[in-house]
Design a protein around this motif. Structure first.
Motif, PDB file in Angstrom:
ATOM      1  N   GLU A 278      54.256 -38.906 -28.917  1.00 33.23           N
ATOM      2  CA  GLU A 278      55.683 -39.157 -28.713  1.00 33.23           C
ATOM      3  C   GLU A 278      56.123 -38.930 -27.270  1.00 33.23           C
ATOM      4  OE1 GLU A 278      54.854 -37.513 -32.793  1.00 33.23           O
ATOM      5  OE2 GLU A 278      54.557 -36.722 -30.772  1.00 33.23           O
TER       6      GLU A 278
ATOM      7  N   TYR B 256      60.679 -41.238 -24.855  1.00 36.78           N
ATOM      8  CA  TYR B 256      60.351 -40.807 -26.214  1.00 36.78           C
ATOM      9  C   TYR B 256      59.740 -42.006 -26.932  1.00 36.78           C
ATOM     10  CZ  TYR B 256      61.360 -39.002 -30.991  1.00 36.78           C
ATOM     11  OH  TYR B 256      61.274 -38.574 -32.294  1.00 36.78           O
TER      12      TYR B 256
ATOM     13  N   VAL C 199      58.321 -43.890 -30.067  1.00 36.56           N
ATOM     14  CA  VAL C 199      58.679 -43.732 -31.483  1.00 36.56           C
ATOM     15  C   VAL C 199      57.796 -44.572 -32.409  1.00 36.56           C
ATOM     16  CG1 VAL C 199      61.052 -43.035 -31.023  1.00 36.56           C
ATOM     17  CG2 VAL C 199      60.511 -45.478 -31.204  1.00 36.56           C
TER      18      VAL C 199
ATOM     19  N   GLU D 234      57.405 -43.678 -36.184  1.00 36.16           N
ATOM     20  CA  GLU D 234      58.543 -43.731 -37.097  1.00 36.16           C
ATOM     21  C   GLU D 234      58.515 -44.979 -37.975  1.00 36.16           C
ATOM     22  OE1 GLU D 234      60.411 -41.092 -37.317  1.00 36.16           O
ATOM     23  OE2 GLU D 234      59.306 -40.196 -35.649  1.00 36.16           O
TER      24      GLU D 234
ATOM     25  N   SER E  86      64.917 -34.378 -27.774  1.00 31.90           N
ATOM     26  CA  SER E  86      65.552 -35.266 -28.752  1.00 31.90           C
ATOM     27  C   SER E  86      65.855 -34.524 -30.048  1.00 31.90           C
ATOM     28  CB  SER E  86      64.656 -36.472 -29.028  1.00 31.90           C
ATOM     29  OG  SER E  86      64.490 -37.264 -27.870  1.00 31.90           O
TER      30      SER E  86
ATOM     31  N   SER F 137      63.922 -38.158 -34.314  1.00 34.02           N
ATOM     32  CA  SER F 137      64.188 -39.563 -33.990  1.00 34.02           C
ATOM     33  C   SER F 137      65.509 -40.063 -34.551  1.00 34.02           C
ATOM     34  CB  SER F 137      63.056 -40.449 -34.533  1.00 34.02           C
ATOM     35  OG  SER F 137      63.009 -40.388 -35.954  1.00 34.02           O
TER      36      SER F 137
ATOM     37  N   MET G 124      68.171 -42.159 -32.613  1.00 31.53           N
ATOM     38  CA  MET G 124      68.029 -43.581 -32.296  1.00 31.53           C
ATOM     39  C   MET G 124      69.157 -44.411 -32.886  1.00 31.53           C
ATOM     40  SD  MET G 124      64.059 -44.757 -32.594  1.00 31.53           S
ATOM     41  CE  MET G 124      63.865 -44.258 -34.305  1.00 31.53           C
TER      42      MET G 124
END
Length: 372
Positions: free
Chosen positions: A66, A91, A93, A96, A138, A311, A314
Motif C-alpha cells: 500500500e 496510497y 489501493v 481493495e 489514511s 481506504s 476514497m
C-alpha cells in the motif's frame, strides 16, 4: 513501454516471488509512478500468513503493498496538479475491492495510483522517509475526521490554533497509525493525550502529544482519567491489540460519545502461517468473546464504537482533504513529521519478503522500507 517487475504472492501462505509484470497505463483520475521506495505493513504480512481470512476477494497471484513513493511517469485523463517527473508519495489501493488488483498493487516497479490519494513531496525529502505515511496516515485520518467515525474538525497545514478546548485520546501513539493520529489531531486544534512505552515518550511529545502514559502500567487507565479530568473528550482512538476495552472504560468515565477502533481484540499474529481449521476456530471464538461484549457495553452506554478501514476515505471528502489539500502543504512547510522512523532493510523487490518476515517478528515505532 517501461519494463515492469513485481514481487508477487503466488498462492496462499507462499513466499513472494519476483517476476515480470505488465505495465498498465493510467485511466481517468490516475497516475503511474515509478516506485523508488515501498514500505511493508502488518496487513501485507497478515494476508500472506492467513490465506483468505482477510481480503478474500484478492485473487492469486496477488501484488500486495500500500505504501509507495517515487516519480510520476504517466498521467491519466482529467488529472491536474501533477507533471511527469514529480516526486510523490501515494496510497496504493490494489488490495481493495473493485480495484485492478495487479496494476494498483504497491510491490512492483510501476504502480497505478489514484491522483486523489497522491501528494507531491519536497525535493529534499527522501523517498524512504516519506513512504512510511500512506496507509497509516489514511487510517488515522479516516478515524479522526470521517463523519461516521470521530467526526473531528479538519486539520490545517502550518495553522495556528487557539488553546485547545477539547481533548483526544490516542491509545497506541508509537504505532504507525498512532503517530499520524497524534499529528493530525494537533493540526486540527485538539489537545492530545496518548500512550506508549517509556522509551518512546519523548518521541510522542515531539509529535505534539501533551501527555504520555505507559500503556503497560497497572495504573494506565486511572492515570489517563486524571489527565482528562474536567476535559471535554471529543473522541477516543484505540490503536493496537487489547486497546479497545480500556478505551471504552475511559469513554464511559469521561462522557466521550465516540470510540474508534483500529485493531481487532485478538492479534492475528497468533495464527500459524498455514491452513489450520483448529487455529482459525480458536481465533474466531476468541474474537467473538471479546468483541460482542464490547459492542453490547458500548450500546448500553450510548457510545458509538466502530472499527475503521483505512481506504474508506476514497469515497468521501476526507481523502482529497488529506492528500490534495493538507499533506503537500504540511510536508512542504515541515509542519508534519514523517513518522514512524523508517528502517531500510534492503534494496530491490527481492528484499520485500525479508521485510515481511521482519514485520511478523515485530517492531516498535519503526516501519520497514525497501528501496527500489
Amino acid at each position: 513501454m517501461p519494463q515492469n517487475s513485481a514481487a508477487v504472492l503466488p498462492a496462499p501462505y507462499a513466499d513472494l516471488v519476483v517476476r515480470d509484470a505488465d505495465y498498465t497505463a493510467p485511466a481517468a483520475g490516475e497516475l503511474v509512478i515509478r516506485n523508488r521506495a515501498v514500505a511493508v505493513n502488518p496487513l501485507d504480512e497478515i494476508k500472506q500468513s492467513t490465506g483468505d481470512l482477510m481480503y478474500k476477494w484478492l485473487p492469486h497471484p496477488a501484488v500486495l503493498g500500500e505504501d509507495v513513493a517515487g516519480d510520476v511517469v504517466e498521467i491519466g485523463p482529467g488529472v491536474t496538479g501533477f507533471h511527469v517527473g514529480d516526486r510523490v508519495v501515494a496510497y496504493a489501493v490494489g488490495m481493495e475491492k473493485g480495484r485492478n488488483h495487479t496494476a494498483e498493487g504497491g510491490f512492483q516497479l510501476y504502480s497505478v495510483v489514484e491522483a486523489q490519494l497522491t501528494a507531491r513531496i519536497p525535493d529534499d525529502l527522501a523517498f524512504e522517509d516519506v513512504v512510511v505515511l500512506p496507509l497509516a496516515i489514511s487510517t488515522a485520518a479516516s478515524a479522526l475526521f470521517q463523519k461516521d467515525q470521530l467526526g473531528l474538525d479538519h486539520p490545517t497545514a502550518g495553522g495556528h490554533h487557539p488553546a485547545p478546548r477539547q481533548s483526544v485520546l490516542v491509545w497506541g501513539g508509537s504505532t504507525s497509525v498512532g503517530s499520524n493520529a497524534i499529528q493530525l489531531a494537533v493540526a486540527a486544534g485538539y489537545r492530545v493525550v496518548t500512550t506508549a512505552s517509556p522509551h518512546n515518550h519523548d518521541r510522542m511529545r515531539a509529535l505534539g502529544a501533551e501527555h504520555v502514559v505507559d500503556y503497560r502500567s497497572p495504573s494506565a487507565v486511572s492515570d489517563l482519567l486524571t489527565l482528562l479530568d474536567d476535559q471535554t473528550v471529543a473522541g477516543i482512538f484505540a490503536v493496537g491489540t487489547g486497546s479497545a476495552e480500556p478505551c471504552l472504560t475511559i469513554a464511559i468515565a469521561t462522557g466521550a460519545r465516540r470510540l474508534c477502533l483500529a485493531s481487532p481484540s485478538v492479534s492475528m499474529s497468533t495464527l500459524p502461517r498455514r491452513r489450520s481449521l483448529l487455529a482459525l476456530s480458536r481465533f474466531g471464538l476468541q474474537m467473538a468473546s471479546r468483541v460482542a461484549p464490547l459492542m453490547v457495553r458500548s450500546r448500553l452506554r450510548g457510545i458509538r464504537t466502530r472499527f475503521v478501514w483505512g481506504s474508506s476515505l476514497m469515497t468521501n471528502e476526507v481523502g482529497p482533504m488529506l492528500w490534495n489539500d493538507f499533506l503537500p502543504k504540511a510536508l512542504a512547510d515541515r509542519s508534519y513529521v514523517t513518522a514512524p522512523r523508517a528502517e531500510v532493510v534492503g534494496t530491490g523487490l527481492q528484499s520485500i519478503q525479508p521485510a515481511l518476515d521482519a514485520v511478523r517478528e515485530g517492531a516498535s515505532a519503526t516501519k520497514f522500507v525497501v528501496l527500489l
